[in-house]
Design a protein around this motif. Structure first.
Motif, PDB file in Angstrom:
ATOM      1  N   GLY A 107       0.829  -1.199   0.000  1.00  0.00           N
ATOM      2  CA  GLY A 107       0.000   0.000   0.000  1.00  0.00           C
ATOM      3  C   GLY A 107       0.863   1.248   0.000  1.00  0.00           C
ATOM      4  O   GLY A 107       2.060   1.205  -0.275  1.00  0.00           O
ATOM      5  N   SER A 163       0.081  -7.937 -16.708  1.00  0.00           N
ATOM      6  CA  SER A 163       0.533  -7.237 -15.513  1.00  0.00           C
ATOM      7  C   SER A 163       1.208  -8.234 -14.568  1.00  0.00           C
ATOM      8  O   SER A 163       1.097  -9.455 -14.735  1.00  0.00           O
ATOM      9  CB  SER A 163      -0.658  -6.580 -14.826  1.00  0.00           C
ATOM     10  OG  SER A 163      -1.549  -7.574 -14.392  1.00  0.00           O
ATOM     11  N   GLU A 165       0.322  -8.762 -11.571  1.00  0.00           N
ATOM     12  CA  GLU A 165      -0.747  -9.482 -10.879  1.00  0.00           C
ATOM     13  C   GLU A 165      -1.149 -10.727 -11.682  1.00  0.00           C
ATOM     14  O   GLU A 165      -1.347 -11.819 -11.134  1.00  0.00           O
ATOM     15  CB  GLU A 165      -1.945  -8.539 -10.713  1.00  0.00           C
ATOM     16  CG  GLU A 165      -3.121  -9.096  -9.951  1.00  0.00           C
ATOM     17  CD  GLU A 165      -2.743  -9.517  -8.541  1.00  0.00           C
ATOM     18  OE1 GLU A 165      -1.971  -8.810  -7.885  1.00  0.00           O
ATOM     19  OE2 GLU A 165      -3.225 -10.579  -8.101  1.00  0.00           O
ATOM     20  N   GLN A 166      -1.256 -10.560 -12.978  1.00  0.00           N
ATOM     21  CA  GLN A 166      -1.632 -11.692 -13.831  1.00  0.00           C
ATOM     22  C   GLN A 166      -0.569 -12.773 -13.834  1.00  0.00           C
ATOM     23  O   GLN A 166      -0.880 -13.962 -13.749  1.00  0.00           O
ATOM     24  CB  GLN A 166      -1.848 -11.209 -15.270  1.00  0.00           C
ATOM     25  CG  GLN A 166      -3.172 -10.534 -15.493  1.00  0.00           C
ATOM     26  CD  GLN A 166      -3.221  -9.940 -16.871  1.00  0.00           C
ATOM     27  OE1 GLN A 166      -2.449  -9.051 -17.195  1.00  0.00           O
ATOM     28  NE2 GLN A 166      -4.116 -10.433 -17.697  1.00  0.00           N
ATOM     29  N   THR A 265     -14.264 -13.487 -15.578  1.00  0.00           N
ATOM     30  CA  THR A 265     -13.540 -14.080 -14.451  1.00  0.00           C
ATOM     31  C   THR A 265     -12.779 -15.310 -14.928  1.00  0.00           C
ATOM     32  O   THR A 265     -13.117 -15.895 -15.970  1.00  0.00           O
ATOM     33  CB  THR A 265     -14.536 -14.512 -13.369  1.00  0.00           C
ATOM     34  OG1 THR A 265     -15.461 -15.411 -13.968  1.00  0.00           O
ATOM     35  CG2 THR A 265     -15.284 -13.325 -12.783  1.00  0.00           C
TER      36      THR A 265
ATOM     37  N   PRO B 118      -4.145  -1.590  -1.422  1.00  0.00           N
ATOM     38  CA  PRO B 118      -3.210  -2.688  -1.707  1.00  0.00           C
ATOM     39  C   PRO B 118      -3.853  -3.870  -2.414  1.00  0.00           C
ATOM     40  O   PRO B 118      -3.227  -4.503  -3.257  1.00  0.00           O
ATOM     41  CB  PRO B 118      -2.709  -3.094  -0.315  1.00  0.00           C
ATOM     42  CG  PRO B 118      -2.950  -1.928   0.557  1.00  0.00           C
ATOM     43  CD  PRO B 118      -4.116  -1.193   0.013  1.00  0.00           C
ATOM     44  N   ASP B 119      -5.099  -4.158  -2.068  1.00  0.00           N
ATOM     45  CA  ASP B 119      -5.714  -5.356  -2.637  1.00  0.00           C
ATOM     46  C   ASP B 119      -6.487  -5.098  -3.921  1.00  0.00           C
ATOM     47  O   ASP B 119      -7.095  -6.015  -4.468  1.00  0.00           O
ATOM     48  CB  ASP B 119      -6.666  -5.990  -1.605  1.00  0.00           C
ATOM     49  CG  ASP B 119      -5.864  -6.760  -0.571  1.00  0.00           C
ATOM     50  OD1 ASP B 119      -4.738  -7.173  -0.912  1.00  0.00           O
ATOM     51  OD2 ASP B 119      -6.351  -6.911   0.558  1.00  0.00           O
ATOM     52  N   ALA B 121      -5.617  -4.483  -6.973  1.00  0.00           N
ATOM     53  CA  ALA B 121      -5.166  -5.203  -8.177  1.00  0.00           C
ATOM     54  C   ALA B 121      -5.682  -6.636  -8.160  1.00  0.00           C
ATOM     55  O   ALA B 121      -6.176  -7.149  -9.179  1.00  0.00           O
ATOM     56  CB  ALA B 121      -3.643  -5.198  -8.258  1.00  0.00           C
ATOM     57  N   ARG B 122      -5.581  -7.275  -6.999  1.00  0.00           N
ATOM     58  CA  ARG B 122      -6.036  -8.663  -6.907  1.00  0.00           C
ATOM     59  C   ARG B 122      -7.547  -8.743  -7.097  1.00  0.00           C
ATOM     60  O   ARG B 122      -8.062  -9.592  -7.824  1.00  0.00           O
ATOM     61  CB  ARG B 122      -5.643  -9.239  -5.541  1.00  0.00           C
ATOM     62  CG  ARG B 122      -5.985 -10.711  -5.355  1.00  0.00           C
ATOM     63  CD  ARG B 122      -5.714 -11.155  -3.945  1.00  0.00           C
ATOM     64  NE  ARG B 122      -6.371 -10.325  -2.942  1.00  0.00           N
ATOM     65  CZ  ARG B 122      -7.672 -10.388  -2.643  1.00  0.00           C
ATOM     66  NH1 ARG B 122      -8.458 -11.220  -3.295  1.00  0.00           N
ATOM     67  NH2 ARG B 122      -8.186  -9.611  -1.712  1.00  0.00           N
ATOM     68  N   ARG B 125      -8.450  -8.299 -10.693  1.00  0.00           N
ATOM     69  CA  ARG B 125      -8.131  -9.463 -11.507  1.00  0.00           C
ATOM     70  C   ARG B 125      -9.147 -10.576 -11.295  1.00  0.00           C
ATOM     71  O   ARG B 125      -9.610 -11.209 -12.232  1.00  0.00           O
ATOM     72  CB  ARG B 125      -6.731  -9.979 -11.167  1.00  0.00           C
ATOM     73  CG  ARG B 125      -6.155 -10.889 -12.234  1.00  0.00           C
ATOM     74  CD  ARG B 125      -5.121 -11.811 -11.664  1.00  0.00           C
ATOM     75  NE  ARG B 125      -5.706 -12.764 -10.738  1.00  0.00           N
ATOM     76  CZ  ARG B 125      -6.309 -13.898 -11.086  1.00  0.00           C
ATOM     77  NH1 ARG B 125      -6.403 -14.216 -12.357  1.00  0.00           N
ATOM     78  NH2 ARG B 125      -6.825 -14.705 -10.192  1.00  0.00           N
ATOM     79  N   ASP B 126      -9.534 -10.773 -10.024  1.00  0.00           N
ATOM     80  CA  ASP B 126     -10.515 -11.824  -9.755  1.00  0.00           C
ATOM     81  C   ASP B 126     -11.862 -11.517 -10.397  1.00  0.00           C
ATOM     82  O   ASP B 126     -12.627 -12.413 -10.731  1.00  0.00           O
ATOM     83  CB  ASP B 126     -10.686 -12.006  -8.243  1.00  0.00           C
ATOM     84  CG  ASP B 126      -9.414 -12.596  -7.620  1.00  0.00           C
ATOM     85  OD1 ASP B 126      -8.572 -13.089  -8.403  1.00  0.00           O
ATOM     86  OD2 ASP B 126      -9.262 -12.534  -6.394  1.00  0.00           O
ATOM     87  N   LEU B 127     -12.134 -10.210 -10.570  1.00  0.00           N
ATOM     88  CA  LEU B 127     -13.399  -9.839 -11.216  1.00  0.00           C
ATOM     89  C   LEU B 127     -13.284  -9.867 -12.735  1.00  0.00           C
ATOM     90  O   LEU B 127     -14.251  -9.596 -13.447  1.00  0.00           O
ATOM     91  CB  LEU B 127     -13.798  -8.431 -10.775  1.00  0.00           C
ATOM     92  CG  LEU B 127     -14.286  -8.338  -9.327  1.00  0.00           C
ATOM     93  CD1 LEU B 127     -14.400  -6.873  -8.911  1.00  0.00           C
ATOM     94  CD2 LEU B 127     -15.640  -9.013  -9.175  1.00  0.00           C
ATOM     95  N   ALA B 130      -8.381  -8.194 -16.083  1.00  0.00           N
ATOM     96  CA  ALA B 130      -7.084  -8.842 -15.929  1.00  0.00           C
ATOM     97  C   ALA B 130      -5.927  -7.969 -16.368  1.00  0.00           C
ATOM     98  O   ALA B 130      -4.840  -8.086 -15.856  1.00  0.00           O
ATOM     99  CB  ALA B 130      -7.081 -10.141 -16.721  1.00  0.00           C
ATOM    100  N   GLY B 131      -6.145  -7.106 -17.307  1.00  0.00           N
ATOM    101  CA  GLY B 131      -4.992  -6.400 -17.883  1.00  0.00           C
ATOM    102  C   GLY B 131      -4.552  -5.181 -17.118  1.00  0.00           C
ATOM    103  O   GLY B 131      -3.665  -4.468 -17.556  1.00  0.00           O
ATOM    104  N   LEU B 132      -5.155  -4.892 -15.961  1.00  0.00           N
ATOM    105  CA  LEU B 132      -4.815  -3.645 -15.274  1.00  0.00           C
ATOM    106  C   LEU B 132      -3.556  -3.822 -14.437  1.00  0.00           C
ATOM    107  O   LEU B 132      -3.473  -4.707 -13.595  1.00  0.00           O
ATOM    108  CB  LEU B 132      -5.989  -3.208 -14.405  1.00  0.00           C
ATOM    109  CG  LEU B 132      -7.243  -2.864 -15.202  1.00  0.00           C
ATOM    110  CD1 LEU B 132      -8.409  -2.603 -14.281  1.00  0.00           C
ATOM    111  CD2 LEU B 132      -7.005  -1.658 -16.087  1.00  0.00           C
ATOM    112  N   ASP B 133      -2.631  -2.939 -14.671  1.00  0.00           N
ATOM    113  CA  ASP B 133      -1.327  -3.034 -14.017  1.00  0.00           C
ATOM    114  C   ASP B 133      -1.235  -1.945 -12.939  1.00  0.00           C
ATOM    115  O   ASP B 133      -1.762  -0.837 -13.114  1.00  0.00           O
ATOM    116  CB  ASP B 133      -0.247  -2.819 -15.086  1.00  0.00           C
ATOM    117  CG  ASP B 133       1.129  -2.897 -14.498  1.00  0.00           C
ATOM    118  OD1 ASP B 133       1.550  -4.018 -14.197  1.00  0.00           O
ATOM    119  OD2 ASP B 133       1.756  -1.838 -14.325  1.00  0.00           O
ATOM    120  N   GLN B 134      -0.553  -2.269 -11.855  1.00  0.00           N
ATOM    121  CA  GLN B 134      -0.477  -1.310 -10.755  1.00  0.00           C
ATOM    122  C   GLN B 134       0.186  -0.002 -11.211  1.00  0.00           C
ATOM    123  O   GLN B 134      -0.362   1.081 -11.028  1.00  0.00           O
ATOM    124  CB  GLN B 134       0.323  -1.918  -9.593  1.00  0.00           C
ATOM    125  CG  GLN B 134       0.401  -1.031  -8.360  1.00  0.00           C
ATOM    126  CD  GLN B 134      -0.945  -0.883  -7.661  1.00  0.00           C
ATOM    127  OE1 GLN B 134      -1.640  -1.867  -7.444  1.00  0.00           O
ATOM    128  NE2 GLN B 134      -1.335   0.349  -7.359  1.00  0.00           N
TER     129      GLN B 134
END
Lengths: 1323, 172
Positions: A107, A163, A165-166, A265, B118-119, B121-122, B125-127, B130-134
């Motif tokens: 964060g 990304s 994350e991916q 999803t 903080p969460d 991005a996760r 992605r779970d929703l 997917a392509g969004l980068d921090q």
């Protein structure tokens, strides 16, 4: 393996690497969840130096716990721990205790701004590190395919496709799966569809991944209406399909895809495979099953043809000599057309349909039927009617012809011409008079009347198939042998008649000039319809159209049908395609026609140039540039795009001036695409100014009219401030428009259609194109003009005789054949006047016209030259400086031993640009402002090999076989199967033709066994074979089955003549080359010695290798190697320096030296030093790469000669340096502002410590060394002190520039501008 | 809110449609007959339901630019829309909260995820985003929101970098 562990591994790996590289300050916030235990374990195994202070914030472990974990993991290098970022920020103030700081936080933590200056991994770095880490783990490298997948993912991550994350989610899903298929099933975690066939072919993994990414992008960007359209199509296919199971599956997949669109999803993605999804977007055509009934077949929609496709399929059938098919199709087409014509006669448009057989399949032709067209053709083309004349006020030719049924309309009856004292003369009586008079003079026999009678008979036979000759002439000739023989006789008779008349015209003219001329006028009026249009200003314009029975209309199709028959077995697929395309191009072979005063003495009595075609009938007009199509627009958009890419720092807005743009609305839409998508990084704002000359005033008016869609898009761009559109409604001469530009220069000016088309006889100018299928040309050298030209000499009757008649009737015997020329030469001066001088009007000049000026005497350098439809396109700039600067980093990176100064690069490009068929701009990546390194290396190899060739064979003629024309006719398959260059030279009194293929490598010279080299040898051998077919005696080539010999011969003529007219040819050379071309293509053509060479340019090795020979078929190909040493020799061109001149320059002086390097930015970036005592060059620019253009005053000498030699150029700056001061022990401290040294210097100090004085001192030394310093200042005291020191300081205020020179564009797209307004600078 | 966020736009442009379709599926139009009649009246002459609600999304100031050809489509709340959003999660009784709290409330109340936590991005992605980068997407997106709020006087960035959101406009 959990995501948090994967993050730990990635972060630890990155940290260890950074620490090993000597970084001492690392920090990163906004990290995702991380497992401190794994992180510390990974740090321990990766190795950490002593004295590291570590802060891990937001990961639920306090400092004490972190210390305990480190102790347990055996991590001894960490001296301090913290779980608070403020504490870590405070470490910064005590670097003795905390020499290395590593601080990571989950964060965002506020109040720790000091850590923002630390280095930290970006999320892309983490993703790449994680993939690199995975490549070392047995879990993820079970098979070679897995490794390849990870490597490919790395490439995609670098392209911002995935990304961090991916990636970590993907690896987590992979590690949780089992078996070798785990990564395939884990793809949904990457946002992709499952792909069971991912590893089917190891070499296709990257393709499959890219396909998956592209499909997901398509799915994402499809609008709801697009998807509903797709759904509708699938349901329609389902209704038609016999095998419904497949389509039902498609429907289900479609529903799943819709679900993915709404909620993509990982679970939803896992339900569809890539192959299933691909089928939805490209559904198979429903195929009837074996039990299809006749009724079912009728329901199926057959393939439909249009006129163009029909002509291509006919050419295809001719190539294969599918005689039965051609005959049956000709008959079927004829019946259908006639049935359609008989159906109704309301004078309007409708269509006719016919079923034709194509390779056994039945296909349907749907072609438009213009009854108006049929009606006027029938009216003017009868037994007693041979053309006529229409008087009208309608400006459009087609409308005027449709409106033929008026009382003033005249038809030409050759038996009642309406001339003579009583109007009694006819063609028969006129020709009878010739027979009698000439017989009385004893000059020639009778026979003209008999020929005329025969001519009439044959024409009346042709009238039976008038509609067929009008609507599908090629198909008709191809399928009807009797028609072919009638036409053959018709053309022969016509040729004999015209030939006899032309032959004895002189004698007849002496006996009775009026009689002779009237006869010619009558013959030339046959089967031509003239349209005389009354213009609003009282003048009349003249137009003409050939009738389908005109011998020269029939000639092209008859010849094509004869030439193509059975040719297919000799051709490979690519050649076949080229021939079929050529057969379908409506190029007219006749560039002028004589519009006779007949009928009724109301005709134009003048020669008209070709303008266009109307339903494949040639039309002729005396208007200036009647063509208004969009050709050339895409080349313009390409040029603007490349300009922006090559000049990243151009002044915003990008200024574009369009003069006479055709279809301005559509062109603007194309240009506006540059403001969207990824390209908008290059073009932030566009300023388009539309101007017009008086000749094209109509276009200026048109430029203000946009349709609804165009208007909406243009207004949106204008309102968003990204487009400025100015339409200057005042039409002015081109010169004035260009002169005005100098007051406010543009980046690119584009001029359309300024070359008037007129009728000329030889001399300067460029002929409009003719198909090499139909026309034969001779090489003519005009010594006084110092020009080589190709002049048509059609040997086939009746072309030549027809042209002879035109010459006679015009009274221009012996003055050369009249042809239509486009007067483009005047434009050469326009280009030079705008681009070349110091006060230039535009950086690049784009010209699109029916013809282009020759580049021989042009100062501006060509960036692009190509043909686009009816227009030719030229893009010129003052020099290649901008391109050379873009290319330079490639050499620094890829061939570090090879120094390639910009000036030499510029010279090399100028010398060899004409050898690069596609143009140099292809080197620039359109969206990135970078060059493609592979292409640059290949290009330089080609240019160096060309220079080597010229050095080995002084005076040789060297041309590119990569031009558009050569590609059409010389190719034997794809581009890879044709060589690069063709050279002609004299050796031992014998002409030699040498085909050269160049292969460039960054490594060492390659042997014959290398696959690249052996392919190159095959290319050379194949090209040699094609060139051999195109040279030598063409007389019996067709009879010998060499049907491509004639077009290839024409192509070689044109390519070589264009090469002769290139900019570096001297008078003596042109004269010499003219002799060679006459030997090659003259009345007794000589077959030269043909040789083939493959040049292997090795830029990265000094290894020497001898020449080798290889025999392929009957051809021997020589492999020649050029290594690093050769390249250096070629770059230096010692013979130029010694001789003090180069015969390859048209002025006989020095070789074409580049003009002074120009800045790559906009006009405002040009600075000319005003110091008379600075002896150097010297334009200095603030754009990147400027430091390599240091003046000669900075060159090394004396003791530093070794270093000068090692850099291989005269511009080394190693010896020169600026003294900054002395060390404590008295040693001088010097700063060498060299290319390869450190060109950066920072002066730091408290107020009053002497920073400005130091700066002034630097300027003084630089000035003394011959460098004009540029100082960006925002303190008046600097300006004042500089002014005191130097008498000639030039001051500029940045507010006048239109840009901020201190602006720095970073990868994030942000910029920093500390002093935006008050900044000034002084030179 | 971020200019290049094609992912969000491509998905969310149909979100209002999905909402209304769920609403209809649950049979809840019967509960608001007036609204349903209004929708039906507006639908006359329009090709389909979807287009209508797509237009609603545009007109409500959530989606722009309105021109059909601009590829970099994105959501960008108009000032009024953003004010309403702020007031909806920041009652007068609770005049000033940190940005992180504001972001939490936006998600819990409206399901809006900005990307500054903080969460995020996760979660995204779970929703399926997917392509969004921090670094490329989420951090700039949050910065853009803060910038817009600051311009409207609805947020203040203090010297230590702390961002506080407030319902009453304040300009420094």
């Amino acid at each position: 393996m959990k995501r948090s562990q994967l993050t730990s591994e990635a972060l630890a790996a990155w940290t260890c690497k950074a620490l090993a590289e000597g970084e001492v300050s690392l920090a990163r916030q906004e990290l995702p969840d991380l497992d401190p235990r794994s992180f510390i374990r990974a740090l321990a195994s990766g190795g950490v130096p002593k004295g590291v202070s570590l802060a891990l914030v937001g990961f639920d472990e306090d400092a004490r716990e972190l210390e305990r974990l480190a102790r347990r993991a055996g991590l001894s290098g960490i001296s301090h721990f913290a779980a608070n970022l403020h504490e870590a920020a405070a470490w910064q103030n005590d670097r003795q205790r905390h020499p290395v700081i590593v601080a990571y936080a989950r964060g965002t933590v506020t109040g720790v701004n000091t850590l923002r200056h630390f280095d930290g991994p970006s999320s892309c770095d983490l993703a790449l590190t994680l993939l690199g880490w995975a490549l070392k783990q047995p879990t993820f490298t079970g098979t070679e395919a897995h490794k390849r997948l990870l490597e490919q993912l790395g490439v995609l991550v670098q392209n911002d496709e995935f990304s961090f994350e991916q990636v970590r989610a993907f690896l987590e899903a992979w590690s949780e799966g089992s078996g070798n298929g785990a990564p395939r099933d884990a793809l949904p975690a990457l946002g992709l569809l499952r792909d069971p066939n991912l590893f089917a072919e190891a070499c296709l993994i990257s393709d499959r991944l890219e396909q998956n990414v592209a499909l997901m992008a398509t799915l994402r960007d499809r609008s709801a209406s697009h998807m509903s359209g797709l759904e509708k199509r699938i349901h329609q296919s389902l209704a038609k399909a016999k095998n419904k199971a497949d389509f039902r599956a498609l429907v289900k997949t479609f529903e799943k895809l819709q679900n993915i669109r709404r909620s993509p999803t990982p679970d939803a993605l896992g339900e569809v495979t890539l192959d299933e999804a691909l089928k939805v977007f490209a559904p198979p055509r429903p195929e009837p099953d074996n039990t299809t009934t006749a009724d079912d077949q009728q329901e199926d929609e057959p393939t439909t043809l249009n006129e163009k496709r029909l002509q291509r399929t006919c050419a295809d059938a001719l190539l294969d000599n599918r005689n039965e098919e051609l005959e049956s199709n000709a008959e079927a087409l004829s019946q259908s057309l006639r049935a359609a014509l008989d159906d109704g006669d309301d004078g309007g448009h409708d269509e006719w349909v016919c079923e034709v057989q194509i390779k056994g399949d039945e296909q349907t032709l749907k072609a438009s039927l213009d009854r108006g067209f049929v009606a006027w053709v029938r009216h003017f083309c009868k037994v007693e009617a041979w053309g006529g004349l229409i008087e009208t006020s309608l400006p459009d030719l087609k409308h005027a012809l449709d409106d033929f049924d008026r009382p003033e309309t005249l038809t030409l009856n050759p038996e009642r011409l309406g001339v003579g004292q009583k109007g009694e003369l006819s063609v028969s009586t006129l020709l009878a008079g010739w027979d009698d008079d000439l017989k009385a003079q004893g000059k020639g026999k009778r026979g003209r009347v008999a020929l005329w009678q025969r001519f009439k008979e044959l024409r009346s036979q042709l009238l039976d198939s008038l509609e067929e000759l009008t609507h599908f002439p090629l198909e008709w000739f191809a399928g009807k042998s009797n028609v072919r023989s009638v036409v053959e006789n018709y053309l022969k008779t016509c040729g004999q008649l015209f030939g006899l008349v032309a032959k004895h015209y002189g004698a007849m003219a002496q006996s009775d000039p009026n009689w002779a001329k009237t006869t010619l006028e009558a013959l030339l009026a046959l089967d031509v319809v003239q349209v005389r249009t009354a213009l609003p200003d009282g003048r009349r314009s003249s137009k003409a159209v050939l009738l389908p029975t005109h011998p020269l209309h029939l000639w092209r199709y008859w010849r094509l049908s004869k030439l193509l028959r059975g040719l297919g077995k000799e051709l490979n697929p690519a050649d076949r395609k080229a021939v079929i395309e050529e057969a379908g191009v409506p190029i007219q072979f006749l560039s002028v026609i004589y519009a006779s005063p007949l009928p009724g003495k109301k005709g134009a009595a003048q020669v008209l140039p070709v303008a266009n075609d109307l339903y494949s009938l040639a039309t002729f007009e005396n208007l200036r540039n009647a063509y208004n199509g969009p050709d050339g627009q895409s080349a313009l958009v390409y040029s603007v795009e490349r300009f922006a890419a090559a000049h990243r720092l151009h002044v915003s807005p990008l200024r574009l001036v369009l003069v006479n743009p055709p279809q301005a609305g559509a062109l603007l839409l194309e240009l506006l695409k540059l403001l969207d998508g990824r390209k908008k990084r290059l073009v932030e704002k566009l300023r388009v100014e539309v101007r017009g000359t008086q000749a094209q005033e109509a276009r200026l008016k048109e430029a203000l009219l946009f349709d609804t869609r165009e208007r909406e898009i243009i207004e949106e761009k204008v309102s968003s401030g990204r487009l400025e559109l100015v339409v200057n409604r005042e039409a002015k001469p081109l010169d004035e428009i260009l002169a005005e530009l100098k007051e406010r220069p543009a980046h690119l000016v584009a001029v359309f259609d300024e070359a008037p088309v007129s009728v000329r006889r030889g001399g300067a100018g460029q002929r409009l194109p003719m198909s090499p299928f139909c026309v034969r040309r001779k090489v003519a050298f005009h010594r006084r003009w110092n020009e080589l030209r190709l002049e048509p000499v059609a040997g086939d009757p009746p072309f030549f005789e027809f042209i002879e008649l035109i010459k006679h009737v015009e009274g221009n015997e012996g003055e050369g054949t009249p042809y239509a020329w486009a007067e483009a030469e005047a434009l050469r001066e326009s280009v030079d006047s705008v681009v070349s001088p110091e006060n230039f009007g535009s950086q690049w000049f784009f010209l699109a016209d029916r013809a282009l000026p020759e580049e021989g005497a042009m100062k501006a350098q060509r960036l692009l030259r190509r043909r686009e439809g009816q227009r030719q396109v030229l893009l010129a700039a003052r020099d290649y400086g901008a391109l050379a600067r873009l290319m330079k980093p490639v050499f620094e990176e890829d061939t570090p031993n090879l120094l390639m100064p910009v000036a030499q690069l510029n010279e090399l490009l100028g010398e060899g640009a004409h050898l690069i068929g596609a143009g140099l701009l292809d080197l620039v990546k359109s969206q990135e402002g970078r060059v493609v390194p592979v292409k640059v290396i290949g290009l330089i190899g080609t240019l160096l090999a060309a220079r080597d060739f010229i050095q080995r064979h002084p005076g040789a003629l060297l041309v590119s076989t990569d031009s558009q024309l050569a590609r059409t006719w010389l190719r034997l398959g794809t581009q890879g199967e044709r060589c690069d260059l063709l050279g002609v030279y004299e050796s031992g009194g014998k002409l030699v033709g040498e085909c050269v293929e160049i292969k460039t490598t960054k490594g060492a010279p390659r042997p014959l066994t290398d696959s690249d080299i052996s392919n190159a040898c095959k290319q050379v051998a194949a090209t040699l074979a094609a060139v051999r077919e195109g040279l030598g005696d063409m007389t019996n080539a067709e009879e010998a089955g060499q049907f491509l010999a004639a077009p290839r011969n024409e192509m070689l003529k044109e390519v070589l003549v264009q090469g002769c007219m290139g900019r570096f040819a001297s008078d003596a050379e042109r004269s010499c080359w003219a002799g060679w071309l006459t030997q090659l293509f003259g009345p007794t053509p000589e077959m030269p010695d043909l040789r083939g060479t493959v040049v292997d340019v090795a830029l990265g090795s000094a290894e020497g290798k001898p020449e080798e020979n290889i025999t392929i078929g009957e051809m021997t190909v020589c492999l020649r190697h050029l290594n690093e040493v050769d390249v250096e020799r070629l770059l230096q061109r010692p013979e130029d320096v010694e001789n003090g001149g180069d015969t390859r320059n048209e002025n006989g002086g020095d070789p074409p030296r580049p003009t002074a390097p120009q800045p790559s930015g906009g006009p405002a970036l040009q600075f000319v030093p005003s110091q008379p005592d600075v002896e150097a060059p010297t334009c200095v620019s603030v754009s990147e790469g400027s430091s390599d253009r240091l003046p000669s005053g900075m060159s090394g000498s004396g003791s530093d000669s070794a270093e000068v030699a090692s850099t291989g150029g005269t511009q080394s700056t190693a010896a020169w340096s600026v003294t900054l001061g002395h060390t404590k022990d008295g040693q001088p401290v010097a700063w060498p502002p060299t290319i390869r040294g450190n060109p950066h210097l920072m002066i730091v100090g408290l107020s009053g410590m002497g920073k400005t004085t130091c700066l002034i001192n630097l300027c003084r030394q630089l000035h003394a060394g011959g460098v004009a310093p540029i100082v960006f200042s925002y303190h008046d005291d600097i300006d004042e002190r500089l002014s005191e020191l130097f008498s000639n300081v030039a001051r500029h205020d940045c507010r006048d520039l239109g840009f901020n020179p201190m602006r720095i564009v970073g990868s994030s797209g942000k910029f920093w501008s500390g002093v935006r307004i008050s900044l000034g600078f002084a030179v | 809110m971020r200019a290049q966020s094609r992912w969000s736009y491509a998905r969310l442009r149909e979100a209002p449609v999905g909402s209304f379709q769920s609403f209809a599926n649950e049979g809840r139009f019967e509960e608001c007959e007036d609204a349903w009649n209004y929708v039906k009246a507006k639908l006359e002459g329009r090709p389909n339901f979807e287009e209508f609600y797509g237009t609603v999304a545009l007109r409500s100031g959530l989606a722009q630019p309105r021109a059909s050809r601009v590829p970099a489509k994105h959501f960008e709340p108009q000032p009024d829309t953003l004010r309403v959003l702020v007031w909806s999660v920041l009652p007068h009784s609770d005049p000033m909260i940190p940005l992180s709290e504001f972001l939490d409330r936006l998600q819990s109340t409206w399901g809006l995820i900005i990307g500054g936590r903080p969460d995020d991005a996760r979660l995204l992605r779970d929703l399926g985003y997917a392509g969004l980068d921090q670094d490329h997407d989420l951090t700039p997106n949050t910065a853009a929101l803060v910038s817009l709020l600051t311009e409207l006087g609805l947020a203040t960035r203090f010297s230590d970098g702390l961002v506080m959101c407030h319902s009453e406009p304040r300009f420094t």
